[in-house]
Write an enzyme that holds these catalytic residues in place. Structure first.
Site, PDB file in Angstrom:
ATOM      1  N   GLY A 198       2.776  -4.152   9.148  1.00 28.40           N
ATOM      2  CA  GLY A 198       2.674  -2.698   9.298  1.00 28.40           C
ATOM      3  C   GLY A 198       1.461  -2.073   8.649  1.00 28.40           C
ATOM      4  N   SER A 201      -2.770  -0.988   9.452  1.00 24.88           N
ATOM      5  CA  SER A 201      -3.891  -0.951  10.399  1.00 24.88           C
ATOM      6  C   SER A 201      -5.082  -1.744   9.859  1.00 24.88           C
ATOM      7  CB  SER A 201      -4.303   0.498  10.653  1.00 24.88           C
ATOM      8  OG  SER A 201      -4.680   1.107   9.419  1.00 24.88           O
ATOM      9  N   GLN A 241       0.853  -1.200   0.000  1.00 24.93           N
ATOM     10  CA  GLN A 241       0.000   0.000   0.000  1.00 24.93           C
ATOM     11  C   GLN A 241       0.882   1.240   0.000  1.00 24.93           C
ATOM     12  OE1 GLN A 241      -3.457  -0.480   2.961  1.00 24.93           O
ATOM     13  NE2 GLN A 241      -1.943  -1.919   3.715  1.00 24.93           N
ATOM     14  N   ASN A 242       2.189   1.023   0.120  1.00 24.93           N
ATOM     15  CA  ASN A 242       3.103   2.165   0.237  1.00 24.93           C
ATOM     16  C   ASN A 242       3.446   2.751  -1.123  1.00 24.93           C
ATOM     17  OD1 ASN A 242       2.984   1.715   2.914  1.00 24.93           O
ATOM     18  ND2 ASN A 242       4.974   0.709   3.076  1.00 24.93           N
ATOM     19  N   ILE A 243       3.803   4.011  -1.068  1.00 30.51           N
ATOM     20  CA  ILE A 243       4.076   4.757  -2.295  1.00 30.51           C
ATOM     21  C   ILE A 243       5.540   5.189  -2.334  1.00 30.51           C
ATOM     22  CG2 ILE A 243       1.706   5.589  -2.502  1.00 30.51           C
ATOM     23  CD1 ILE A 243       2.749   8.249  -1.200  1.00 30.51           C
ATOM     24  N   ASP A 244       6.347   4.640  -1.394  1.00 27.63           N
ATOM     25  CA  ASP A 244       7.702   5.167  -1.195  1.00 27.63           C
ATOM     26  C   ASP A 244       8.792   4.476  -1.991  1.00 27.63           C
ATOM     27  OD1 ASP A 244       8.124   2.764   0.281  1.00 27.63           O
ATOM     28  OD2 ASP A 244       7.488   3.732   2.141  1.00 27.63           O
ATOM     29  N   CYS A 280       2.014  20.207 -16.267  1.00 24.34           N
ATOM     30  CA  CYS A 280       2.417  19.254 -17.297  1.00 24.34           C
ATOM     31  C   CYS A 280       3.365  19.910 -18.304  1.00 24.34           C
ATOM     32  CB  CYS A 280       1.153  18.758 -17.998  1.00 24.34           C
ATOM     33  SG  CYS A 280       1.492  17.608 -19.332  1.00 24.34           S
ATOM     34  N   HIS A 290      -1.377   1.246  -4.496  1.00 26.11           N
ATOM     35  CA  HIS A 290      -1.761   2.644  -4.279  1.00 26.11           C
ATOM     36  C   HIS A 290      -0.881   3.615  -5.064  1.00 26.11           C
ATOM     37  CE1 HIS A 290      -3.946   1.645  -0.216  1.00 26.11           C
ATOM     38  NE2 HIS A 290      -4.601   1.225  -1.278  1.00 26.11           N
TER      39      HIS A 290
HETATM   40  P1  NAD Z   1      -1.829   3.054   8.587  1.00 22.45           P
HETATM   41  O1  NAD Z   1      -1.134   4.348   8.861  1.00 22.45           O
HETATM   42  O2  NAD Z   1      -3.309   3.051   8.582  1.00 22.45           O
HETATM   43  O3  NAD Z   1      -1.351   1.957   9.651  1.00 22.45           O
HETATM   44  C1  NAD Z   1      -0.004   1.727   9.932  1.00 22.45           C
HETATM   45  C2  NAD Z   1       0.095   0.645  10.987  1.00 22.45           C
HETATM   46  O4  NAD Z   1       1.477   0.359  11.159  1.00 22.45           O
HETATM   47  C3  NAD Z   1      -0.464   1.047  12.350  1.00 22.45           C
HETATM   48  O5  NAD Z   1      -1.391   0.065  12.785  1.00 22.45           O
HETATM   49  C4  NAD Z   1       0.761   1.103  13.266  1.00 22.45           C
HETATM   50  O6  NAD Z   1       0.502   0.570  14.541  1.00 22.45           O
HETATM   51  C5  NAD Z   1       1.737   0.196  12.546  1.00 22.45           C
HETATM   52  N1  NAD Z   1       3.140   0.544  12.763  1.00 22.45           N
HETATM   53  C6  NAD Z   1       3.699   1.753  13.024  1.00 22.45           C
HETATM   54  N2  NAD Z   1       5.036   1.636  13.148  1.00 22.45           N
HETATM   55  C7  NAD Z   1       5.323   0.323  12.968  1.00 22.45           C
HETATM   56  C8  NAD Z   1       6.530  -0.422  12.964  1.00 22.45           C
HETATM   57  N3  NAD Z   1       7.721   0.159  13.197  1.00 22.45           N
HETATM   58  N4  NAD Z   1       6.476  -1.761  12.726  1.00 22.45           N
HETATM   59  C9  NAD Z   1       5.275  -2.373  12.504  1.00 22.45           C
HETATM   60  N5  NAD Z   1       4.105  -1.714  12.507  1.00 22.45           N
HETATM   61  C10 NAD Z   1       4.128  -0.381  12.716  1.00 22.45           C
HETATM   62  O7  NAD Z   1      -1.226   2.495   7.229  1.00 22.45           O
HETATM   63  P2  NAD Z   1      -1.834   1.568   6.098  1.00 22.45           P
HETATM   64  O8  NAD Z   1      -2.586   0.444   6.700  1.00 22.45           O
HETATM   65  O9  NAD Z   1      -0.738   1.313   5.157  1.00 22.45           O
HETATM   66  O10 NAD Z   1      -2.928   2.474   5.358  1.00 22.45           O
HETATM   67  C11 NAD Z   1      -2.764   3.829   5.148  1.00 22.45           C
HETATM   68  C12 NAD Z   1      -2.515   4.347   3.721  1.00 22.45           C
HETATM   69  O11 NAD Z   1      -1.452   5.248   3.882  1.00 22.45           O
HETATM   70  C13 NAD Z   1      -2.025   3.384   2.718  1.00 22.45           C
HETATM   71  O12 NAD Z   1      -2.951   3.436   1.719  1.00 22.45           O
HETATM   72  C14 NAD Z   1      -0.701   3.956   2.173  1.00 22.45           C
HETATM   73  O13 NAD Z   1      -0.861   4.172   0.785  1.00 22.45           O
HETATM   74  C15 NAD Z   1      -0.582   5.303   2.767  1.00 22.45           C
HETATM   75  N6  NAD Z   1       0.747   5.714   3.334  1.00 22.45           N
HETATM   76  C16 NAD Z   1       1.906   5.300   2.782  1.00 22.45           C
HETATM   77  C17 NAD Z   1       3.128   5.684   3.346  1.00 22.45           C
HETATM   78  C18 NAD Z   1       4.389   5.191   2.696  1.00 22.45           C
HETATM   79  O14 NAD Z   1       4.418   4.986   1.482  1.00 22.45           O
HETATM   80  N7  NAD Z   1       5.445   4.957   3.469  1.00 22.45           N
HETATM   81  C19 NAD Z   1       3.157   6.498   4.479  1.00 22.45           C
HETATM   82  C20 NAD Z   1       1.929   6.936   5.016  1.00 22.45           C
HETATM   83  C21 NAD Z   1       0.720   6.524   4.429  1.00 22.45           C
END
Ligand code: NAD
Length: 256
Positions: free
Chosen positions: A197, A199, A105-108, A157, A123
């Site tokens: 990682g 929620s 789900q990450n975009i990084d 653009c 995502h």
């Molecule tokens: P979320 O923020 O809803 O949940 C993150 C979960 O990770 C939490 O339950 C938290 O307790 C847990 N967490 C925090 N630190 C941790 C660690 N060190 N080790 C293990 N678990 C840990 O994130 P989600 O479920 O991915 O959904 C949110 C949306 O946010 C996604 O769609 C994503 O696209 C986006 N997002 C992405 C990034 C990224 O690319 N890094 C950052 C922020 C949000």
């Protein structure tokens, strides 16, 4: 969770991985927190600082300038971030033939930076921008100098001057069709599904472990805090992904 209990659960997780024929991982923002990128809903999550509305597509259309101020602050952190031991542990599992793919789900882009090859970005990615007018996509490097220049407001653009948006899925937008199709099919056909990682409140990503479970897969959850779906998992480990995943991989190596 006591030390002994933690060790036992790490062993159980490693056993499931060793026994599995097709292991699929779903990762969320939590896996990148130890790389310095805040998650949305964890203890220091972005929504506590900015409010969830900034992630909605309607906010982008109404206030693109304000959105881009927020996005640039986050983008600087994302572009400077390095993979942490959790990303490397998953890359190592893939190399060992014990992880088929990562649905993220990450975009990084940190899984790819860590060396993972089979990564499905459901995502989108912060490393690309898309024009809302003509649909052209630009690698962020092409726009970077403008983005970071003084007095910058909204990136446009290079072809048609339309407003550019990060090529990521906002609330209110559909997921990329092809990636979602692959993610569902991998979830249906695996025999082990690991969540790291997340929620598990953002759909349809949150439905993937349930899809895997209902097709007979075993399930593992590694997360800092409880989620609404903990009961569905065969092994639940609370802790930091960067500490837990390397320990699981160590156990897997011993068992193999
Ligand atoms: P979320 O923020 O809803 O949940 C993150 C979960 O990770 C939490 O339950 C938290 O307790 C847990 N967490 C925090 N630190 C941790 C660690 N060190 N080790 C293990 N678990 C840990 O994130 P989600 O479920 O991915 O959904 C949110 C949306 O946010 C996604 O769609 C994503 O696209 C986006 N997002 C992405 C990034 C990224 O690319 N890094 C950052 C922020 C949000």
């Amino acid at each position: 969770m006591s030390e002994a209990e933690l060790r036992a659960r790490i062993r159980e997780a490693a056993e499931l991985i060793v026994e599995s024929k097709k292991n699929v991982a779903l990762t969320g923002a939590g896996i990148s927190v130890e790389s310095g990128i805040p998650d949305f809903r964890g203890p220091n999550g972005l929504w506590k600082r900015y409010g969830e509305h900034v992630g909605h597509i309607s906010f982008f259309f109404t206030n693109p300038g304000e959105f881009w101020k927020f996005a640039l602050e986050v983008a600087k952190v994302i572009f400077a971030a390095r993979p942490n031991p959790a990303h490397y542990a998953l890359a190592e599992l893939e190399k060992m033939g014990k992880l088929h793919c990562i649905i993220t789900q990450n975009i990084d882009g940190l899984h790819q930076k860590a060396g993972s090859k089979n990564v499905i970005e459901i995502h989108g990615t912060a490393w690309r921008l898309v024009c809302l007018q003509c649909g052209t996509k630009f690698p962020v490097e092409e726009i970077a100098s403008k983005l970071m220049s003084k007095g910058f407001t909204i990136p446009r653009c290079l072809k048609c001057e339309g407003i550019l948006k990060p090529d990521t899925v906002f609330f209110g937008e559909r997921l990329p069709e092809e990636e979602l199709k692959i993610a569902i099919s991998e979830s249906m056909s695996c025999d082990l599904f690991m969540v790291v990682g997340s929620s598990l409140v953002v759909y349809p990503a949150a439905s993937l472990p349930g899809i895997a479970k209902s097709h007979g897969a075993k399930t593992i959850l590694v997360n800092l805090e409880r989620t609404a779906m903990d009961e569905m998992f065969d092994v639940v480990i609370y802790g930091k992904a960067g500490e837990i995943l390397p320990k699981i991989v160590e156990e897997v190596k011993k068992m193999m």
